[in-house]
Design a protein around this motif. Sequence first.
Motif, short mmCIF file in Angstrom:
data_model
loop_
_atom_site.label_atom_id
_atom_site.label_comp_id
_atom_site.label_asym_id
_atom_site.label_seq_id
_atom_site.Cartn_x
_atom_site.Cartn_y
_atom_site.Cartn_z
N ALA A 336 0.85 -1.19 0.00
CA ALA A 336 0.00 0.00 0.00
C ALA A 336 0.89 1.25 0.00
O ALA A 336 2.09 1.17 0.27
CB ALA A 336 -0.90 -0.01 1.22
N LYS A 337 0.30 2.39 -0.29
CA LYS A 337 1.06 3.64 -0.27
C LYS A 337 1.56 3.92 1.15
O LYS A 337 0.97 3.48 2.12
CB LYS A 337 0.15 4.79 -0.72
CG LYS A 337 -0.28 4.71 -2.17
CD LYS A 337 -0.40 6.12 -2.76
CE LYS A 337 -0.49 6.09 -4.28
NZ LYS A 337 -1.67 5.30 -4.75
N ALA A 340 -1.01 4.97 3.63
CA ALA A 340 -2.26 4.20 3.74
C ALA A 340 -2.54 3.87 5.20
O ALA A 340 -1.67 3.39 5.92
CB ALA A 340 -2.17 2.93 2.91
#
Length: 480
Positions: A336-337, A340
């Motif tokens: 995920a970023k 996130a």
Amino acid sequence: DGTPGDHTMDESTVEGFVDPQGSRVTDAEAARNPGAVREFSLTAAPRDIDLGGVIARTWSYGDTIPGAALRVARGEQVKAVITNNLPNPTTIHWHGLALRCDMDGTPGVSQKPIESGADFTYQFTAPHAGTYWFHPHVGTQQDRGLYAPLIVDDPDEPLEYDEEWTVVLDDWMDGVTGTPDDVLKELSGGMGHGDMGHGDMDEPMAMGHMLMGATSDLLGGDAGDVAYPHFLVNGRVPADPDVLNAEPGTRVRIRIINAAGDTAFRVALAGHTMTVVHTDGFPIEPVETDALLLGMGERYDVIVELDDGVFGFVALAEGKNALGRALVRTGSGEPAKPDARPDELDRRVLAYSDLVPDPSVAFTPGEPDRVVDVELTGGMAEYDWGINGRRYDPNVLSGIEEGERVRLRFINNTTMWHPMHLHGHTFALADSGVRKDTAIVLPGSTLEVDFDADNPGRWMVHCHNVYHSESGMMTLIGYR
Ligand code: C2O
Ligand code: CU
């Protein structure tokens, strides 16, 4: 005025209290039946540390932050030679251990600080298994990156797991926007004491970033005193995180340590629940949760059974609206970023009231023989944090007697939460018997904890916000 080196043992010897260098302390150590000696060497020094693309010129115990974990078995002796290559005096405090008082690392109380260029040998028995850590007890040195785990293995470990990781949380400032000492000085209006005036004064200082005053969801009151540019998990920023690899289905024990100076973290592993098995090194009845809150100095051990994929182990800086993270990788997939926020962070968060001690470490209930009031006082405006209305003074002690059951009543009359820590003992939360050595006291509330006075010496009780303790929120308990 005000440097730790100014307090010598002689000046702080107080009539009628146990001498940390004396026979009551060595006798107590002998009664622990000291086992095999495990030797370690540490060098505290200024270094350039790579935090994941961010290079920090700071102080550390090795080439990484956190420093390498020390590991012994219960009953063995830690023998650690520390060489002080810092420009300042230092000590090491072994956070959470019920160790011999003369090895506790409190300058002006249990030892003289280790001068720049000198070395010192710590040697002590580790009487209880668990997740501990160590850091200096001089000024704000801990907040520069001088910290590392100390793991004490249980030779009769009852838990079953395949693998084990240690995850250390930190808020990061030094080498980026000014030194912790500068910050303390600024907070205290230039009047603070402690480890001041030796920082890298050519560092750019950015003091406008402090005093955020944001409100924390879980803790209430002020979020923190300092706004940090980075939140680290195992010494890495979120964009270039530490990666923990395992096979899917692995049962992993994660030892989580909050080594931050000024930040509580709410942690979760995306896509997983965690089974909490230890608080501050001591076992509890296993309890499942989505998220955990750790004040500074607190530790939790959890067991997780890993799914297949890539998952963020995310630490939300409570009230500061910022994240740190590591990645858990058991299979393919894109992480995920960095920013996130997994849903688990906003689900069930473990509370102290959810905890039940393991019967092996539960206190036999009983009324305390003595109650010591520890009133937390002061505030942000004057930055005059104290205990019972005064700043720390090494000559002021609360007397207790060996053999007593002692109750500490932490009475928080401030608008901020404080993680309160007792040296040399593990206390029990009075209403549940859960064993801890560091516990969050919410604004405007009282927390009662009990301990058995079985480790003679002179012991600190203090807030583990390093800026609060250094500005005065520390006191001493002394055995008579
Ligand atoms: Cu980890 Cu006196 O502290
Ligand atoms: Cu505090």
